[in-house]
Design a protein around this motif. Structure first.
Motif, PDB file in Angstrom:
ATOM      1  N   ARG A   1       0.811  -1.203   0.000  1.00  0.00           N
ATOM      2  CA  ARG A   1       0.000   0.000   0.000  1.00  0.00           C
ATOM      3  C   ARG A   1       0.858   1.273   0.000  1.00  0.00           C
ATOM      4  N   LEU A   2       2.175   1.104   0.118  1.00  0.00           N
ATOM      5  CA  LEU A   2       3.063   2.242   0.337  1.00  0.00           C
ATOM      6  C   LEU A   2       3.650   2.783  -0.960  1.00  0.00           C
ATOM      7  N   ARG A   3       3.712   4.102  -1.071  1.00  0.00           N
ATOM      8  CA  ARG A   3       4.388   4.791  -2.180  1.00  0.00           C
ATOM      9  C   ARG A   3       5.768   5.194  -1.645  1.00  0.00           C
ATOM     10  N   THR A   4       6.807   4.530  -2.158  1.00  0.00           N
ATOM     11  CA  THR A   4       8.097   4.633  -1.473  1.00  0.00           C
ATOM     12  C   THR A   4       9.258   5.064  -2.364  1.00  0.00           C
ATOM     13  N   VAL A   5      10.287   5.606  -1.685  1.00  0.00           N
ATOM     14  CA  VAL A   5      11.626   5.787  -2.234  1.00  0.00           C
ATOM     15  C   VAL A   5      12.552   4.983  -1.334  1.00  0.00           C
ATOM     16  N   HIS A   6      13.431   4.186  -1.909  1.00  0.00           N
ATOM     17  CA  HIS A   6      14.314   3.306  -1.137  1.00  0.00           C
ATOM     18  C   HIS A   6      15.733   3.841  -1.234  1.00  0.00           C
ATOM     19  N   ILE A   7      16.353   4.158  -0.104  1.00  0.00           N
ATOM     20  CA  ILE A   7      17.690   4.771  -0.093  1.00  0.00           C
ATOM     21  C   ILE A   7      18.691   3.876   0.613  1.00  0.00           C
ATOM     22  N   GLY A   8      19.712   3.430  -0.148  1.00  0.00           N
ATOM     23  CA  GLY A   8      20.797   2.637   0.403  1.00  0.00           C
ATOM     24  C   GLY A   8      22.128   3.338   0.208  1.00  0.00           C
TER      25      GLY A   8
ATOM     26  N   ILE B   1      21.256   4.916  -4.387  1.00  0.00           N
ATOM     27  CA  ILE B   1      22.487   4.483  -3.720  1.00  0.00           C
ATOM     28  C   ILE B   1      23.377   5.704  -3.546  1.00  0.00           C
ATOM     29  N   THR B   2      23.671   6.066  -2.294  1.00  0.00           N
ATOM     30  CA  THR B   2      24.487   7.253  -2.044  1.00  0.00           C
ATOM     31  C   THR B   2      25.945   7.008  -2.424  1.00  0.00           C
ATOM     32  N   ASN B   3      26.553   6.006  -1.850  1.00  0.00           N
ATOM     33  CA  ASN B   3      27.941   5.662  -2.171  1.00  0.00           C
ATOM     34  C   ASN B   3      28.212   4.233  -1.713  1.00  0.00           C
ATOM     35  N   VAL B   4      29.416   3.758  -1.973  1.00  0.00           N
ATOM     36  CA  VAL B   4      29.807   2.415  -1.542  1.00  0.00           C
ATOM     37  C   VAL B   4      31.170   2.519  -0.872  1.00  0.00           C
ATOM     38  N   GLY B   5      31.235   2.107   0.390  1.00  0.00           N
ATOM     39  CA  GLY B   5      32.491   2.144   1.128  1.00  0.00           C
ATOM     40  C   GLY B   5      32.615   0.918   2.008  1.00  0.00           C
ATOM     41  N   TYR B   6      33.711   0.871   2.746  1.00  0.00           N
ATOM     42  CA  TYR B   6      33.990  -0.283   3.601  1.00  0.00           C
ATOM     43  C   TYR B   6      33.271  -0.147   4.938  1.00  0.00           C
ATOM     44  N   ASP B   7      32.229  -0.931   5.127  1.00  0.00           N
ATOM     45  CA  ASP B   7      31.501  -0.952   6.394  1.00  0.00           C
ATOM     46  C   ASP B   7      30.765  -2.285   6.499  1.00  0.00           C
ATOM     47  N   HIS B   8      30.614  -2.774   7.716  1.00  0.00           N
ATOM     48  CA  HIS B   8      29.933  -4.063   7.970  1.00  0.00           C
ATOM     49  C   HIS B   8      30.538  -5.177   7.097  1.00  0.00           C
TER      50      HIS B   8
END
Length: 431
Positions: free
Chosen positions: A40-47, A165-172
């Protein structure tokens, strides 16, 4: 079932004992039982690795200025748990938090008895958020921030208008992989068939792979530096100034109050997303909404100047990329300024590299620790550091109190290294 919001938060925190369990099976099971609120949701997905919260804030503020009611689901919180589920920047009420929890608790108990096993803390919060925005307080649009990675993240059951997708770096790296391409592919797990992707990723090898995935999905990849660009016009007294050019329009002399060149990038990304929503989903966004929305946007603990005399800056720089941005911003806005650093970090972060960057400032570094099983001790951090002046400070509250009383007005104190620590420090300084 639950009498107060404190009861709910205690129940959710108790779920931390189940750890992180990648996979979407438990989320799908709960959504099925709830008759699919996520549909039911109108969404933007941010990773992305860094900048998710800031980009969410810029986008929310722009859309609000255009008259939309905007929900956000973010993590972690800085000041209070409720802010993770917000409408127009206002945290969910305690009453509605209880309502959402009471809808999810029976499912949690039932799910624990199945072969899928107990849902995790983040799965429960995600289910509560989707239920809230679908059944208790529907909004015009919901911005959903990825919790961890993307492909197996609990939020990855939505079909958004657009993926970011904002960026890709070393985490987790213990979960997502120990090289950038592996991490990038985990984040690409949020890409959906027919839905475009907008990104500020600059790595050519990663962008090539993203292009391949997007083409298979029969959609479009919008890239910073090609479909949208910015020109850095330099720092202002209270923020940053820049010009943005997109496929649709050029915006001259924009201003933001969130400090740092990386925030210009996040703001530019938010503009491109807002323009896409206007072009393809008729969401009201005009130039004045972009200008005002950017100016008003505020996200706590991101180069957050909480005191000016003496100057105290809180920054939730908790990984290598975050520390790089912090040091760059200090050099940009406070060149040659005398300062000191209060620092702690979690064990699963690249502490050696983070410290090497911080030490370039040649500031005294005071190492402390927090009560968390994943936290490094002050002694461990002290031993890793090659700072010219370094000291162990177990009582960070006492240290802050003394610093505020003795620090001169022309000095700065930076509190950084862990989101959880910065959150505690912000609450302490508020009091």
């Amino acid at each position: 079932m639950f009498q107060t919001s404190e009861d709910v938060i205690e129940w959710i925190n108790d779920r931390k004992k189940f750890g992180i369990k990648p996979g979407l099976e438990r989320m799908k099971w709960m959504m099925e039982k709830l008759d699919h609120p996520e549909r039911r949701l109108r969404t933007v997905h941010i990773g992305g690795t860094n900048g998710k919260g800031s980009t969410t804030t810029f986008l929310r503020s722009i859309l609000q200025e255009g008259g939309s009611e905007v929900g956000t689901f973010t993590s972690p919180y800085v000041e209070c748990f409720n802010e993770r589920i917000s409408v127009d920047g206002n945290p969910i009420s305690d009453e509605d938090l209880v309502k959402a929890a009471e809808a999810i608790k029976p499912l949690t108990d039932e799910l624990e008895k199945t072969e899928l096993g107990a849902p995790t803390e983040f799965e429960i919060i995600t289910a509560m958020a989707f239920y809230y925005f679908a059944r208790i307080h529907p909004v015009d649009i919901l911005i959903v921030e990825v919790g961890l990675g993307g492909r197996y993240d609990s939020t990855n059951i939505i079909h958004p208008f657009v993926s970011v997708i904002t960026n890709v770096g070393y985490d987790h790296m213990n979960i997502l992989g120990d090289n950038l391409m592996d991490i990038a592919m985990e984040k690409a797990g949020i890409f959906k068939s027919g839905q475009p992707v907008i990104t500020t990723v600059q790595n050519e090898e990663i962008l090539k792979k993203y292009e391949e995935i997007v083409q298979k999905n029969r959609t479009t990849l919008y890239k910073l530096g090609e479909e949208f660009t910015y020109e850095d016009l330099g720092p202002t007294e209270n923020g940053e100034s820049f010009t943005v050019k997109t496929l649709y329009k050029t915006y001259e002399n924009l201003e933001i109050s969130m400090i740092g060149r990386h925030q210009i990038e996040n703001a530019t990304l938010a503009i491109m997303v807002a323009e896409y929503l206007r072009q393809f989903y008729a969401i009201n966004v005009e130039e004045e909404h972009i200008r005002e929305g950017l100016k008003k946007a505020y996200w706590p603990a991101r180069f957050d100047i909480v005191l000016e005399k003496p100057t105290v800056i809180l920054d939730s720089a908790h990984n290598k990329e975050g520390i790089n941005s912090l040091v760059e911003t200090l050099n940009r806005h406070y060149p040659g300024k005398k300062g000191s650093i209060l620092f702690t970090a979690l064990k699963d972060k690249p502490v050696d590299e983070m410290l090497q960057t911080l030490e370039q400032l040649d500031y005294p570094i005071y190492f402390t620790e927090i009560d968390d099983p994943r936290a490094s001790t002050a002694e461990e951090l002290f031993e890793k550091s090659n700072a010219t002046f370094k000291e162990i400070v177990k009582d960070w509250q006492g240290f802050l109190s003394n610093k505020l009383a003795t620090q001169s007005d022309d000095e700065i104190l930076i509190v950084c290294g862990s989101i959880y620590f910065v959150s505690e420090a912000k609450s302490f300084l508020k009091k």
